[in-house]
Design an enzyme around this catalytic site. Structure first.
Site, short mmCIF file in Angstrom:
data_model
loop_
_atom_site.label_atom_id
_atom_site.label_comp_id
_atom_site.label_asym_id
_atom_site.label_seq_id
_atom_site.Cartn_x
_atom_site.Cartn_y
_atom_site.Cartn_z
N GLU A 9 -62.62 2.88 82.13
CA GLU A 9 -63.17 2.93 81.03
C GLU A 9 -62.84 1.70 79.89
OE1 GLU A 9 -65.80 4.66 80.30
OE2 GLU A 9 -65.74 6.28 81.64
N SER A 10 -63.63 1.33 78.88
CA SER A 10 -63.55 0.23 78.26
C SER A 10 -62.44 0.63 77.06
CB SER A 10 -64.94 -0.08 77.60
OG SER A 10 -65.54 -0.57 78.73
N THR A 11 -62.47 1.64 76.45
CA THR A 11 -61.62 1.97 75.36
C THR A 11 -60.70 3.14 75.53
OG1 THR A 11 -62.93 3.29 74.43
CG2 THR A 11 -63.57 1.13 73.74
#
Length: 110
Positions: A9-11
């Site tokens: 996931e990015s964050t």
């Protein structure tokens, strides 16, 4: 069939647990032995060498017997097309196929 799972996931506020759950379920349905899981929270736009878990996965596959890498979708490997293709090519050269559950398109050495 020995498989590894990769989730990203990015964050930090996003959660990759759904990806892991679905990939584990898929592996169980297919009778795959999941030998290792890799997950990280980092932008998919970062280069491969800037992504610790992806680099660890590539190292692991190189030095261990692995048949498949399971991902949720291609963008989990990279949002940069050149890096996505480089990762897939590296895996295929080692005889490892990549399977994304969302696309249901196996990417494998012919």
């Amino acid at each position: 069939m020995r498989a590894v799972i990769y989730a990203r996931e990015s964050t930090n506020i996003q959660d990759y647990q759904r990806q892991l759950y679905e990939l584990r379920e898929y592996a169980a349905r297919m009778g795959y032995e999941v030998v290792k899981e890799f997950s990280e929270k980092v932008s998919g736009a970062k280069k491969i060498e800037e992504r610790e878990a992806l680099s660890d996965l590539l190292d692991y596959v190189e030095s261990n017997e692995v048949d498949k890498v399971l991902i949720y979708e291609c963008s989990r490997l990279s949002r940069r097309a050149v890096d996505l293709l480089a990762v897939i090519e590296q895996l295929i050269e080692q005889g490892v196929s990549v399977f994304g559950t969302v696309l249901n398109i196996p990417i494998a050495k012919q």
